[in-house]
Design a protein around this motif. Sequence first.
Motif, short mmCIF file in Angstrom:
data_model
loop_
_atom_site.label_atom_id
_atom_site.label_comp_id
_atom_site.label_asym_id
_atom_site.label_seq_id
_atom_site.Cartn_x
_atom_site.Cartn_y
_atom_site.Cartn_z
N LYS A 131 -43.30 -0.69 -3.92
CA LYS A 131 -44.11 -1.47 -4.84
C LYS A 131 -44.44 -0.60 -6.04
N GLU A 132 -44.12 -1.10 -7.22
CA GLU A 132 -44.31 -0.30 -8.44
C GLU A 132 -45.79 -0.12 -8.73
N SER A 133 -46.17 1.13 -8.97
CA SER A 133 -47.57 1.43 -9.30
C SER A 133 -47.83 1.06 -10.75
N GLY A 134 -49.10 0.75 -11.05
CA GLY A 134 -49.46 0.44 -12.42
C GLY A 134 -49.35 1.66 -13.31
N LYS A 135 -49.16 1.41 -14.61
CA LYS A 135 -49.07 2.49 -15.58
C LYS A 135 -50.06 2.25 -16.71
N SER A 136 -50.42 3.31 -17.39
CA SER A 136 -51.35 3.21 -18.51
C SER A 136 -50.86 4.07 -19.67
N SER A 137 -51.16 3.61 -20.88
CA SER A 137 -50.87 4.36 -22.09
C SER A 137 -52.19 4.91 -22.62
N GLY A 165 -45.68 11.68 -12.58
CA GLY A 165 -46.37 10.53 -13.15
C GLY A 165 -47.00 10.77 -14.50
N LEU A 166 -46.74 11.94 -15.12
CA LEU A 166 -47.29 12.26 -16.44
C LEU A 166 -46.15 12.44 -17.43
N PHE A 167 -46.21 11.71 -18.55
CA PHE A 167 -45.17 11.78 -19.56
C PHE A 167 -45.83 11.92 -20.93
N TRP A 168 -45.60 13.05 -21.59
CA TRP A 168 -46.14 13.29 -22.92
C TRP A 168 -45.30 12.55 -23.95
N GLY A 169 -45.94 12.02 -24.99
CA GLY A 169 -45.23 11.28 -26.02
C GLY A 169 -45.43 11.86 -27.40
N ALA A 170 -45.51 10.99 -28.41
CA ALA A 170 -45.62 11.41 -29.81
C ALA A 170 -46.96 12.08 -30.08
N SER A 171 -46.98 12.94 -31.10
CA SER A 171 -48.22 13.64 -31.44
C SER A 171 -48.27 13.89 -32.94
N LYS A 172 -49.46 14.20 -33.43
CA LYS A 172 -49.64 14.57 -34.83
C LYS A 172 -50.96 15.33 -34.96
N LEU A 173 -51.12 16.05 -36.07
CA LEU A 173 -52.36 16.73 -36.38
C LEU A 173 -53.16 15.87 -37.35
N LEU A 193 -50.88 8.28 -9.52
CA LEU A 193 -50.54 9.70 -9.44
C LEU A 193 -51.38 10.58 -10.36
N VAL A 194 -51.86 10.03 -11.46
CA VAL A 194 -52.54 10.86 -12.46
C VAL A 194 -53.90 10.26 -12.83
N SER A 195 -54.93 11.10 -12.80
CA SER A 195 -56.25 10.74 -13.31
C SER A 195 -56.45 11.48 -14.63
#
Length: 224
Positions: A131-137, A165-173, A193-195
Amino acid sequence: MAVTFSDLHTESGLKCLDEFLSGKAYISGDKLTRDDIKVYAAVSENPGDSFPNASKWYDAVSTHLATSFPGKAVGVRVCGKGAPVDAAPAEKDAPAGDDDDDLDLFGDETEEDKKAAEEREAAKKTSSKKKESGKSSVLLDVKPWDDETDMKKLEEAVRSIEMPGLFWGASKLAPVGYGIKKLQIMLTIVDDLVSVDSLIEERLTVEPCNEYIQSCDIVAFNKI
């Protein structure tokens, strides 16, 4: 021209915004632009039923933030006055014909973005029989100790944190004030998996990361 507005942390400021949005879906009309993202960042929470236009607009922008991250904003003035919002650092050598109304966050897809996409696909296949776990952005503000902090090393310290379960994405200063900049970074998490609170308290604000990181704040959190 930088985005300006009255104090959106006060009732009068929210009333002003609510009146400005009367008959509109977004700041510039019917289309979401960077103006909406900049004003959204200045509103601490959903304005509520007392400001129906602003509340509806806030929910709409929150939905877009689940898959998007703001770039620079062009000029808009709410109620005709107020303090300027900190503008994102200007992009050097911007390509001709760049349209400020398009939410093109950081240009072409990088190798890092492709790797993150591949990792997400691999994670999907691995759990296809479960069963696929929920994800959050999540949109995170990472603040340095002072203007002498090496922001490149700060970002390296953030991205060095790896966990299932942790995926880093786009960033800026983004400017904070007095010559200090903060790192704004997107991440996608698998909820089981991630809090995010644990990530901040047990990884980002302790050794060795706290050599560069003074504090972290959750700017936006949306279920996918």
